[in-house]
Structure formats: C-alpha cells, structure tokens
Motif scaffolding. Structure first.
Motif, PDB file in Angstrom:
ATOM      1  N   ALA A  99       9.986  12.151  -2.260  1.00 35.98           N
ATOM      2  CA  ALA A  99       8.285  12.374  -2.550  1.00 35.98           C
ATOM      3  C   ALA A  99       8.062  13.690  -2.145  1.00 35.98           C
ATOM      4  O   ALA A  99       7.095  14.276  -2.825  1.00 35.98           O
ATOM      5  CB  ALA A  99       7.691  11.356  -1.615  1.00 35.98           C
ATOM      6  N   LEU A 100       8.394  14.132  -0.817  1.00 34.60           N
ATOM      7  CA  LEU A 100       8.119  15.332  -0.511  1.00 34.60           C
ATOM      8  C   LEU A 100       8.637  16.675  -1.494  1.00 34.60           C
ATOM      9  O   LEU A 100       7.930  17.505  -1.782  1.00 34.60           O
ATOM     10  CB  LEU A 100       8.621  15.738   0.904  1.00 34.60           C
ATOM     11  N   LEU A 101       9.948  16.490  -2.047  1.00 34.25           N
ATOM     12  CA  LEU A 101      10.528  17.351  -2.890  1.00 34.25           C
ATOM     13  C   LEU A 101      10.006  17.404  -4.144  1.00 34.25           C
ATOM     14  O   LEU A 101       9.920  18.237  -5.015  1.00 34.25           O
ATOM     15  CB  LEU A 101      11.837  17.057  -2.793  1.00 34.25           C
ATOM     16  N   SER A 143       0.354  15.337  -3.570  1.00 36.26           N
ATOM     17  CA  SER A 143       1.232  14.730  -4.330  1.00 36.26           C
ATOM     18  C   SER A 143       0.728  13.280  -4.733  1.00 36.26           C
ATOM     19  O   SER A 143       1.152  12.748  -5.680  1.00 36.26           O
ATOM     20  CB  SER A 143       2.321  14.740  -3.204  1.00 36.26           C
ATOM     21  N   PHE A 144      -0.006  12.312  -3.899  1.00 38.59           N
ATOM     22  CA  PHE A 144      -0.630  11.586  -4.192  1.00 38.59           C
ATOM     23  C   PHE A 144      -1.305  11.300  -5.669  1.00 38.59           C
ATOM     24  O   PHE A 144      -0.934  10.520  -6.542  1.00 38.59           O
ATOM     25  CB  PHE A 144      -1.540  10.684  -3.298  1.00 38.59           C
ATOM     26  N   LEU A 167       7.431   6.474  -5.102  1.00 36.11           N
ATOM     27  CA  LEU A 167       7.402   7.920  -4.327  1.00 36.11           C
ATOM     28  C   LEU A 167       6.213   7.925  -3.697  1.00 36.11           C
ATOM     29  O   LEU A 167       5.925   8.447  -2.564  1.00 36.11           O
ATOM     30  CB  LEU A 167       7.761   9.210  -5.186  1.00 36.11           C
ATOM     31  N   ALA A 168       4.955   7.582  -4.471  1.00 31.14           N
ATOM     32  CA  ALA A 168       3.723   7.600  -4.047  1.00 31.14           C
ATOM     33  C   ALA A 168       3.479   6.748  -2.702  1.00 31.14           C
ATOM     34  O   ALA A 168       2.905   6.973  -1.750  1.00 31.14           O
ATOM     35  CB  ALA A 168       2.602   7.124  -5.129  1.00 31.14           C
ATOM     36  N   GLY A 181      -6.641   9.700  -0.747  1.00 33.60           N
ATOM     37  CA  GLY A 181      -6.428   9.665  -2.299  1.00 33.60           C
ATOM     38  C   GLY A 181      -7.295   8.479  -2.785  1.00 33.60           C
ATOM     39  O   GLY A 181      -7.973   8.595  -3.862  1.00 33.60           O
ATOM     40  N   LEU A 182      -7.113   7.245  -2.322  1.00 36.55           N
ATOM     41  CA  LEU A 182      -7.609   6.138  -2.964  1.00 36.55           C
ATOM     42  C   LEU A 182      -9.245   6.206  -2.716  1.00 36.55           C
ATOM     43  O   LEU A 182     -10.000   5.748  -3.381  1.00 36.55           O
ATOM     44  CB  LEU A 182      -7.264   4.840  -2.063  1.00 36.55           C
ATOM     45  N   VAL A 183      -9.827   6.645  -1.536  1.00 38.51           N
ATOM     46  CA  VAL A 183     -11.062   7.163  -1.116  1.00 38.51           C
ATOM     47  C   VAL A 183     -11.814   8.005  -2.072  1.00 38.51           C
ATOM     48  O   VAL A 183     -12.784   7.720  -3.127  1.00 38.51           O
ATOM     49  CB  VAL A 183     -11.411   7.728   0.124  1.00 38.51           C
TER      50      VAL A 183
END
Length: 427
Positions: free
Chosen positions: A193-195, A347-348, A386-387, A398-400
């Motif tokens: 996920a970071l990559l 990323s999200f 990954l998220a 991200g959801l907010v």
C-alpha cells in the motif's frame, strides 16, 4: 480573453504522454517510500513491490482501455459517469481531486525537504507550488516539455544510484532471501500500500485525453510504456537498496538512496542524489497539478463542481481558473499539514479512484475491450485490500472528506431542481 466552455487543444504525442506519465510516477515515492515499506515488511518489501506493481498494472490496463473509448479530459470521472452512472463518476472524480491535491502538497513538501535551507522548507514549498502553477497556466505543451527534462534527469540520477551502489556498496545477496516473511503478510500488504503511492501517476495520461493526438492509439501505448519503464527502475533501485544497506538500515533511513551511494564511502555523491530527488518531486508536482486541473474541468462541466471552474483560456487553452484555485488550496495544505498525513490521505483517495476505473472497465463490451476481464477483477480487489491496509487515521479522514463531497453534490442537485421548478412555474 477566456472561453467559458472551450475545447482543449490536442498537442501531445506519444513521447510527450510517456514523459508526463514518468514525471508523475517518479517523484517523492522512489526517494521516500522504500524506507517505510521496509519498516512494515523488512526484506519482504520486494514482495510488496511486486504486489503493488501487479495492482498498478491492472489499474493501468483499465485506464488505457477506457481512455480509448472516451478520449476526453477527466479520466475515471468521465468513465464512471459513462459506464456506471453519475454517482460512481462523482465518487471517482472527487476521490481523485482530494487524493491528488494532497499528493501535490506531499510533493511540494518533499521538494522543499531536499532543496531548501533548514527552517525555510514551508516558504520554499509554497514557492514551488506557485511556480508550477504558473507553468501549467501558460500551456500544456510547456508542461510536457518541462516534464521531459525533469524525468530524464531523474532517470540519470537513479541509474547513478544503482551503478554506484552495486559497484562500491559491497552488496550482500543474502539480504534478498533472509527473513522475507518475518513480518507476516499484513506487513507485506501494508508495504505494498505504501509502495503503491510510488506508482500512482500513469492515469495522468488518461486525464489529459482531450489534449493527446490520436488518443485511441497514443493513450494505451503511453500508459503501458511509462508503467513498464517505472517497474524496471523501481525493481532495480529496491534490489540495490536491499543488497547494499539491508532491510534494517533501509527501514531506519530518512534518505535511503543517499545512504545507498554513501555505503561504499562515496559521500561526494549525496548532493547529486539530493538534486535528483528535488528534480523528481518537482516533476511529479508539475504533472499532478496538470491532471487535477483537467479532472476539475470535467467535473465543473457537469456541475459536480462550481461551473465557473470550467473556463478554458482562449490563448493558452488550459482550465486556468481551476489551475489558480488548485494552487491556492495546495499552498494552504503545504502550510497546515505534514508529509505523513498528506501521503496516507492521498493513497486512500487514489485507490478508491482506481477501484471505480476497474469497475468501469469491467462493463465495457467486446468491441472496446483490449484486456481480459480478470485483470479488472484483480485490480478492484487489490485496490480495496491495499486501501484497507492504510493507517486508520488516513482511512477515517478520507471517509470524512468523501462525505463532505457527497453532501455538497446532494445540496447542489436540490438547488438546481428547485431553480428548475421555479423557472417552469413562475409566480
């Protein structure tokens, strides 16, 4: 003079599009993502890199396939609207805009960390955003030309890191096989996920589909070529880093590629790497802001963002109002956020964006299909997985912000319905 709903000019060829894709991907990620990935996965980061590469490839094929059918500005925002409906399109567009705006802030912060004197990081980051905004304002051809120079410089610096690291860094082959699974599969997925942040950028080519010559041929070719080049470069850099400094030192490093070249005593090479990092992040900032402007243009054309953002400059043929607003917002983020928060939030949003891209490509008929459906299924599952591995604060934030966008659209729809009803039934 400006045009409120003008057409963008088709000026980019395959080489231009590949350069923009390379400039978008080879930014802060290649110089910073390997260290936190090593913290999560240790030597298993090579597996995480492979997973991130597979997900990126699946997403790239979806974007390329969709872009051939819908060669217009907006990327997955347009694809989602056309294939799945207005709400999925809005979901993708909003995710892209918020995620990549945060990414632009991260790029500016990283640029300043390499290029600015101590204590001057924030002002230099703001100046970088304003300078890039000015380049984008005066035309996409200048954006492509500037990105070519920066991408070429970064490739040279990365080749320098690999050659010097392998030649003088006393590589240890055992570091590639020892402890691959010590941190478990969750750690490996978190590293992936970071990559993935280091790969995100190939869809920038698709978001500029209205400015590409022969888009049905150019866009798929440019996306795959750019991603293939980046995959090879990232694999070479990752393997060199593990071979020369090992996973533990890599995890503890704040400037891993600089440590790679100094591992064999080549301290003189560190400034060259810092210069390459500054060029890379500046190139990413340039391409990312261009892509956000085009998606904002597309959303404004459909009233999912304020309509006045859809204006296209008569002389420069760019969405100039969107570019100005974007520069202001990114400057605010640069001043108020840190790098870690910007990267996680970015990323999200980007993973959600690509989830919609895969879902949209899955619905295409045989006549427009370039790749098998299994790639879209694998890409969608990969994006969700990954998220879900991102830090909880990034997911919550991200959801907010997604909820804020949904509320805005609901209010806008209601206002337009009421205005339409008033127009039909004047008192």
């Amino acid at each position: 003079m400006t045009s409120e709903q003008g057409e963008l000019a088709r000026r980019l060829g395959t080489f231009d599009a590949v350069a923009i894709g390379l400039g978008s991907m080879m930014g802060a990620g290649i110089f910073a993502a390997f260290a936190p990935a090593a913290v999560s996965a240790g030597a298993g980061l090579v597996i995480g890199l492979a997973i991130a590469g597979v997900v990126a490839y699946c997403n790239a094929t979806a974007s390329a396939q969709l872009a051939t059918q819908y060669p217009t500005s907006g990327g997955t925002y347009v694809y989602g609207r056309e294939r799945l409906g207005e709400w999925p399109g809005f979901f993708a567009g909003w995710s892209f805009v918020i995620g990549k705006t945060a990414s632009a802030a991260a790029m500016a912060i990283t640029f300043a960390a390499y290029a600015a004197p101590a204590g001057w990081e924030k002002p230099v980051a703001v100046l970088a955003v304003l300078a890039v905004g000015a380049v984008n304002y005066v035309g996409v051809t200048r954006t492509a030309n500037a990105t070519k120079v920066l991408a070429a410089a970064v490739l040279v610096v990365l080749a320098f890191v690999v050659v010097l690291g392998l030649a003088q860094g006393h590589p240890q082959p055992s570091t590639l096989t020892t402890g691959l699974l010590d941190r478990g599969w969750y750690g490996i997925l978190q590293a992936a996920a970071l990559l993935f942040f280091a790969f995100a950028g190939y869809a920038r080519i698709a978001t500029m589909g209205e400015e590409v010559k022969e888009p049905q041929r150019t866009i798929p070719r440019a996306i795959i070529v750019a991603l293939a080049i980046v995959l090879v470069v990232y694999a070479a850099v990752a393997l060199t880093s593990l071979l020369t400094i090992g996973p533990d030192r890599l995890a503890a490093s704040s400037a891993p590629l600089s440590d790679v070249v100094t591992a064999g005593g080549s301290v003189w090479a560190s400034p060259i790497v810092r210069l390459g990092a500054a060029a890379a992040t500046l190139g990413s900032l340039l391409s990312i802001t261009a892509g956000i402007g085009r998606t904002t243009l597309a959303m404004a054309r459909h009233q999912d963002l304020p309509g006045w953002l859809a204006a296209v400059h008569d002389r420069y043929h760019v969405p100039h109002r969107a570019e100005v607003v974007l520069a202001v917002v990114v400057c605010i983020l640069v001043v108020t956020t840190d790098l870690r928060g910007a990267l996680g939030f970015s990323s999200f949003g980007v993973l959600l964006y690509y989830f919609v891209a895969n879902a949209s490509a899955f619905t295409q008929d045989h006549g427009h299909r370039l790749y098998p459906k299994v790639l879209q299924i694998l890409g969608a599952i990969g994006c969700v997985a990954l998220a879900g591995c991102l830090p909880l604060p990034s997911i919550v934030a991200g959801l907010v912000v997604l909820a804020v966008g949904i509320v805005y659209r609901l209010i806008g729809q209601r206002v337009r319905r009421e205005a339409s009803g008033t127009a039909r039934n004047p008192r």
